[in-house]
Scaffold this motif. Structure first.
Motif, PDB file in Angstrom:
ATOM      1  N   PRO A 112       0.848  -1.196   0.000  1.00 50.97           N
ATOM      2  CA  PRO A 112       0.000   0.000   0.000  1.00 50.97           C
ATOM      3  C   PRO A 112       0.885   1.248   0.000  1.00 50.97           C
ATOM      4  N   SER A 113       0.310   2.391  -0.307  1.00 52.99           N
ATOM      5  CA  SER A 113       1.089   3.628  -0.350  1.00 52.99           C
ATOM      6  C   SER A 113       1.715   3.937   1.005  1.00 52.99           C
ATOM      7  N   LYS A 114       1.055   3.491   2.076  1.00 54.74           N
ATOM      8  CA  LYS A 114       1.612   3.670   3.416  1.00 54.74           C
ATOM      9  C   LYS A 114       1.416   2.379   4.214  1.00 54.74           C
ATOM     10  N   VAL A 115       2.507   1.874   4.770  1.00 53.71           N
ATOM     11  CA  VAL A 115       2.451   0.701   5.637  1.00 53.71           C
ATOM     12  C   VAL A 115       2.727   1.162   7.060  1.00 53.71           C
ATOM     13  N   ASP A 116       1.849   0.789   7.983  1.00 57.15           N
ATOM     14  CA  ASP A 116       2.041   1.192   9.373  1.00 57.15           C
ATOM     15  C   ASP A 116       2.863   0.179  10.158  1.00 57.15           C
ATOM     16  N   ALA A 117       2.778  -1.099   9.751  1.00 55.79           N
ATOM     17  CA  ALA A 117       3.565  -2.134  10.440  1.00 55.79           C
ATOM     18  C   ALA A 117       3.572  -3.408   9.607  1.00 55.79           C
ATOM     19  N   PHE A 118       4.664  -4.164   9.756  1.00 57.55           N
ATOM     20  CA  PHE A 118       4.755  -5.512   9.204  1.00 57.55           C
ATOM     21  C   PHE A 118       4.709  -6.509  10.358  1.00 57.55           C
ATOM     22  N   ILE A 119       4.122  -7.667  10.097  1.00 54.39           N
ATOM     23  CA  ILE A 119       4.222  -8.791  11.033  1.00 54.39           C
ATOM     24  C   ILE A 119       4.806  -9.954  10.237  1.00 54.39           C
ATOM     25  N   TYR A 120       5.921 -10.492  10.721  1.00 53.68           N
ATOM     26  CA  TYR A 120       6.658 -11.519   9.978  1.00 53.68           C
ATOM     27  C   TYR A 120       6.618 -12.844  10.726  1.00 53.68           C
ATOM     28  N   LEU A 121       6.236 -13.906  10.033  1.00 51.12           N
ATOM     29  CA  LEU A 121       6.255 -15.238  10.630  1.00 51.12           C
ATOM     30  C   LEU A 121       6.619 -16.287   9.580  1.00 51.12           C
ATOM     31  N   PHE A 122       7.057 -17.447  10.046  1.00 50.25           N
ATOM     32  CA  PHE A 122       7.492 -18.556   9.182  1.00 50.25           C
ATOM     33  C   PHE A 122       8.526 -18.086   8.152  1.00 50.25           C
ATOM     34  N   PRO A 123       9.772 -17.862   8.572  1.00 55.00           N
ATOM     35  CA  PRO A 123      10.763 -17.246   7.694  1.00 55.00           C
ATOM     36  C   PRO A 123      11.468 -18.177   6.715  1.00 55.00           C
ATOM     37  N   GLN A 124      11.287 -19.517   6.825  1.00 58.56           N
ATOM     38  CA  GLN A 124      12.106 -20.423   6.041  1.00 58.56           C
ATOM     39  C   GLN A 124      11.978 -20.161   4.532  1.00 58.56           C
ATOM     40  N   ASN A 125      13.143 -20.004   3.891  1.00 55.21           N
ATOM     41  CA  ASN A 125      13.216 -19.755   2.437  1.00 55.21           C
ATOM     42  C   ASN A 125      12.470 -18.496   2.007  1.00 55.21           C
ATOM     43  N   PHE A 126      12.382 -17.519   2.890  1.00 57.53           N
ATOM     44  CA  PHE A 126      11.675 -16.299   2.536  1.00 57.53           C
ATOM     45  C   PHE A 126      12.620 -15.117   2.744  1.00 57.53           C
ATOM     46  N   LEU A 127      12.383 -14.284   3.727  1.00 62.46           N
ATOM     47  CA  LEU A 127      13.204 -13.091   3.947  1.00 62.46           C
ATOM     48  C   LEU A 127      14.164 -13.302   5.115  1.00 62.46           C
ATOM     49  N   ASP A 128      15.427 -12.919   4.928  1.00 67.14           N
ATOM     50  CA  ASP A 128      16.350 -12.919   6.048  1.00 67.14           C
ATOM     51  C   ASP A 128      16.382 -11.521   6.656  1.00 67.14           C
ATOM     52  N   THR A 129      17.273 -11.290   7.615  1.00 64.99           N
ATOM     53  CA  THR A 129      17.299  -9.990   8.288  1.00 64.99           C
ATOM     54  C   THR A 129      17.740  -8.864   7.353  1.00 64.99           C
ATOM     55  N   THR A 130      18.497  -9.213   6.298  1.00 60.54           N
ATOM     56  CA  THR A 130      18.864  -8.198   5.299  1.00 60.54           C
ATOM     57  C   THR A 130      17.610  -7.635   4.642  1.00 60.54           C
ATOM     58  N   GLY A 131      16.704  -8.544   4.256  1.00 63.18           N
ATOM     59  CA  GLY A 131      15.465  -8.130   3.603  1.00 63.18           C
ATOM     60  C   GLY A 131      14.535  -7.388   4.530  1.00 63.18           C
ATOM     61  N   LEU A 132      14.462  -7.834   5.790  1.00 62.10           N
ATOM     62  CA  LEU A 132      13.616  -7.141   6.760  1.00 62.10           C
ATOM     63  C   LEU A 132      14.148  -5.732   7.017  1.00 62.10           C
ATOM     64  N   ASN A 133      15.454  -5.627   7.124  1.00 60.62           N
ATOM     65  CA  ASN A 133      16.079  -4.324   7.322  1.00 60.62           C
ATOM     66  C   ASN A 133      15.731  -3.380   6.172  1.00 60.62           C
ATOM     67  N   TYR A 134      15.778  -3.901   4.947  1.00 60.83           N
ATOM     68  CA  TYR A 134      15.466  -3.100   3.761  1.00 60.83           C
ATOM     69  C   TYR A 134      14.023  -2.586   3.810  1.00 60.83           C
ATOM     70  N   LEU A 135      13.082  -3.467   4.135  1.00 64.75           N
ATOM     71  CA  LEU A 135      11.671  -3.057   4.191  1.00 64.75           C
ATOM     72  C   LEU A 135      11.440  -2.015   5.273  1.00 64.75           C
ATOM     73  N   ASN A 136      12.114  -2.165   6.398  1.00 66.16           N
ATOM     74  CA  ASN A 136      11.975  -1.182   7.473  1.00 66.16           C
ATOM     75  C   ASN A 136      12.520   0.181   7.046  1.00 66.16           C
ATOM     76  N   LYS A 137      13.658   0.192   6.345  1.00 59.80           N
ATOM     77  CA  LYS A 137      14.279   1.454   5.944  1.00 59.80           C
ATOM     78  C   LYS A 137      13.433   2.209   4.916  1.00 59.80           C
ATOM     79  N   ILE A 138      12.844   1.487   3.943  1.00 58.72           N
ATOM     80  CA  ILE A 138      12.129   2.200   2.881  1.00 58.72           C
ATOM     81  C   ILE A 138      10.712   2.593   3.281  1.00 58.72           C
ATOM     82  N   THR A 139      10.125   1.901   4.260  1.00 62.30           N
ATOM     83  CA  THR A 139       8.749   2.206   4.658  1.00 62.30           C
ATOM     84  C   THR A 139       8.679   2.934   5.994  1.00 62.30           C
ATOM     85  N   LYS A 140       9.746   2.843   6.794  1.00 63.35           N
ATOM     86  CA  LYS A 140       9.771   3.391   8.163  1.00 63.35           C
ATOM     87  C   LYS A 140       8.776   2.692   9.081  1.00 63.35           C
ATOM     88  N   ALA A 141       8.265   1.560   8.639  1.00 63.74           N
ATOM     89  CA  ALA A 141       7.279   0.819   9.432  1.00 63.74           C
ATOM     90  C   ALA A 141       7.986  -0.208  10.306  1.00 63.74           C
TER      91      ALA A 141
END
Length: 436
Positions: A112-141
């Motif tokens: 969405p144009s604005k994300v207020d928060a992400f909730i992450y679960l079941f990480p296997q073969n999905f996003l590592d902390t590099t990817g989570l860090n990236y999403l946090n930086k670009i959305t500030k969520a």
């Protein structure tokens, strides 16, 4: 009514199958607080999946990467990633993670144009902390890492057993038979620490047992920490007439029924060896005639297990959500022999159905299994005490068993219903979003 904000749930597991249903139930809990919720997954979806989900109110579902598995294989070959001999008890699925930036960029295009928060679960073969860090930086969520097991806290394993490496910097990992303090698990720990510290990633434990581990985790030392039990749909998992439930799934009407799940009979952590030993002790020590006891098993028929169960029994096969609820309703008690687990969620479900639980004192049993009120929890691995606890419930007078069932249901509504979980998430989200 005006929506309060946009929440994006990120999950590697299929949100309409098995444990992955946590995402689906979590979405409905958050919608009760008037959040707009979107689920993003990399699970393979059936052709009719979105139609099925639109009927259930899912706002959106995106398949983020259909060729992830083949890319992972190519990545490992290209960079000559070493394959390690692992101990299966530790579930070393966190080794050799594929970097998450590529997937994160793809996800970012569908937000969405604005994300207020992400909730992450079941990480296997999905996003590592590099990817989570990236999403946090670009959305500030803020990103709430809702932990289904120990994977977020370790350098590679999902279950640490007696290893305390996660309280330091991992390394010398028993899961890879390592004596090297700078092994791959230490390297992965170092990378996780770097990206977790530099992003607004907030850990959420799903049980008291897991929360105790989280408080000792070296990766989340300076982070706010919360506990939120897994939400259970109280309209599906609820008490019902035992005779009706037994007729539905073909169980005897005149027996005392012990129910347990056996989807993973070869996993030591599930404690089936301990359960069989407890059942044999029960048969030799019980007050009741053994002919009055019947065992119902969730899972497909297994000859090895069938030969070991000392009572008349029936394998119920794979059970969907509604069938699983019926099995709890049909049983006099649910036996949960897991000896290494962050949950399991089946305890939440059984308690919500008003069915007492016998378990070892791990995971969510610390939250929901109260001796003499909702069942019994005993010292981890103590098969004799487990057998005695089974016998205590099986021999309870009808009125006392009904009182226990009543207490189970009330505790379930108080601690793990969608309504109660909604209130917890609302309080956490509002606090963290306003204070970021």
């Amino acid at each position: 009514m005006i929506k309060k904000g946009n929440i994006v749930i990120l999950t590697a597991s299929h949100p309409y199958k098995a444990a992955g249903l946590v995402a689906f139930d979590l979405m409905h809990s958050l919608e009760m607080a008037n959040y707009n919720v979107q689920i993003i997954t990399n699970a393979r979806l059936e052709k009719n999946y979105e139609q099925t989900f639109s009927l259930r109110g899912v706002s959106r579902m995106i398949f983020t990467h259909r060729i992830l598995k083949s890319l992972r294989i190519r990545f490992n070959r290209l960079f000559k990633i070493t394959r390690f001999k692992t101990d299966p008890n530790y579930h070393m699925n966190g080794l050799n993670p594929m970097k998450g930036i590529m997937l994160s960029k793809k996800i970012a295009k569908n937000l969405p144009s604005k994300v207020d928060a992400f909730i992450y679960l079941f990480p296997q073969n999905f996003l590592d902390t590099t990817g989570l860090n990236y999403l946090n930086k670009i959305t500030k969520a803020p990103i709430f890492w809702y932990m289904m097991d120990m994977a977020p806290m370790t350098g590679g394993c999902h279950y640490a057993w007696n290893c305390l490496g996660y309280t330091a910097k991992c390394g010398m990992c028993p899961g890879i038979y390592s004596n090297d303090k700078s092994d791959i698990t230490n390297q992965l720990w170092q990378e996780k620490k770097k990206y977790i510290e530099s992003a607004n990633i907030i850990p959420i434990a799903a049980s008291q047992g897991q929360y105790n581990q989280l408080k000792s985790s070296s990766l989340f030392t300076d982070k706010n920490k919360y506990k939120v039990l897994i939400p259970i749909d109280s309209n599906i998992f609820k008490p019902n007439n035992k005779h009706d439930a037994r007729n539905k799934i073909g169980l005897p009407l005149d027996k005392k029924i012990i129910f347990f799940g056996a989807a993973s009979i070869n996993e030591s952590r599930k404690g089936l060896k301990e359960l069989i030993e407890s059942l044999k002790l029960l048969k030799s020590e019980m007050i009741l005639e053994d002919s009055t006891v019947f065992v119902a098993v969730a899972g497909n028929r297994n000859q090895q297990l069938e030969n070991e169960i000392p009572f008349a029994h029936k394998f119920l096969g794979y059970l969907n959500y509604k069938q699983l609820a019926t099995a709890y309703q049909a049983a006099d008690l649910f036996a949960c022999p897991s000896i290494e687990d962050s949950g399991p969620m089946m305890i939440n479900q059984s308690i919500m159905c008003g069915t007492p639980v016998v378990s070892f004192n791990i995971g969510v049993s610390l939250d929901l299994v109260i001796n003499y009120k909702t069942g019994f929890k005993v010292a981890n691995g103590d098969t004799l005490e487990f057998a005695k606890a089974l016998n205590l419930i099986l021999t309870l007078p009808t009125n006392e068993l009904e009182n226990m069932s009543f207490y189970c249901r009330n505790l379930g509504l108080e601690k793990t219903s969608m309504e109660s979980i909604c209130k917890l998430w609302k309080r956490i989200l509002e606090y963290e979003i306003s204070n970021q």
